[in-house]
Design a protein around this motif. Structure first.
Motif, PDB file in Angstrom:
ATOM      1  N   TYR A  78      10.271   4.282   6.129  1.00  0.00           N
ATOM      2  CA  TYR A  78      10.360   4.640   7.555  1.00  0.00           C
ATOM      3  C   TYR A  78       9.057   5.174   8.141  1.00  0.00           C
ATOM      4  N   LEU A  79       7.936   4.983   7.459  1.00  0.00           N
ATOM      5  CA  LEU A  79       6.644   5.404   8.009  1.00  0.00           C
ATOM      6  C   LEU A  79       5.813   4.199   8.444  1.00  0.00           C
ATOM      7  N   GLY A  80       6.367   3.008   8.332  1.00  0.00           N
ATOM      8  CA  GLY A  80       5.620   1.802   8.672  1.00  0.00           C
ATOM      9  C   GLY A  80       4.566   1.468   7.635  1.00  0.00           C
ATOM     10  N   ALA A  81       4.788   1.889   6.401  1.00  0.00           N
ATOM     11  CA  ALA A  81       3.813   1.689   5.329  1.00  0.00           C
ATOM     12  C   ALA A  81       3.802   0.240   4.848  1.00  0.00           C
ATOM     13  N   VAL A  82       2.598  -0.218   4.485  1.00  0.00           N
ATOM     14  CA  VAL A  82       2.448  -1.508   3.824  1.00  0.00           C
ATOM     15  C   VAL A  82       2.269  -1.188   2.339  1.00  0.00           C
ATOM     16  N   ILE A  83       3.211  -1.663   1.527  1.00  0.00           N
ATOM     17  CA  ILE A  83       3.225  -1.303   0.112  1.00  0.00           C
ATOM     18  C   ILE A  83       3.007  -2.548  -0.737  1.00  0.00           C
ATOM     19  N   GLU A  84       2.040  -2.440  -1.663  1.00  0.00           N
ATOM     20  CA  GLU A  84       1.759  -3.537  -2.589  1.00  0.00           C
ATOM     21  C   GLU A  84       1.836  -3.007  -4.016  1.00  0.00           C
TER      22      GLU A  84
END
Length: 97
Positions: free
Chosen positions: A50-56
């Motif tokens: 819910y923080l708009g994070a882009v996770i790889e």
């Protein structure tokens, strides 16, 4: 950053560096390494949900470890440090880079 011996001093230094090197709010790149364990990876992802994070995520060559990179806009250095502390508290054996 598997909590250094003098973690408060470490976080104080980090906060100073963040204040000196960025205008806030700013994008911040977190990097964590954990033993490849789906549950641990999901816990890290949930902390940034819910923080708009882009996770790889990327597994090591032998598959024993997974690196988790999270690019997210944070309000200020205190918010950055708060997330590092939350990850360290909730995920055993995590290494923060």
């Amino acid at each position: 950053m598997s909590t250094p011996p003098d973690s408060e001093e470490f976080y104080k230094k980090l906060k100073g560096q963040l204040l000196d090197t960025a205008l806030w709010p700013s994008e911040y790149l977190y990097k964590f390494i954990v033993v490849t364990d789906k549950e641990k990876i999901i816990k890290i992802e949930d902390i940034f949900n819910y923080l708009g994070a882009v996770i790889e995520t990327k597994e090591s060559k032998n598959g024993k470890y997974t690196s988790v990179s999270i690019n997210v806009t944070m309000k200020n250095p205190d918010a950055v440090i708060s997330k590092y502390k939350e990850v360290a508290e909730k995920i055993e054996g995590v290494i923060s880079l």
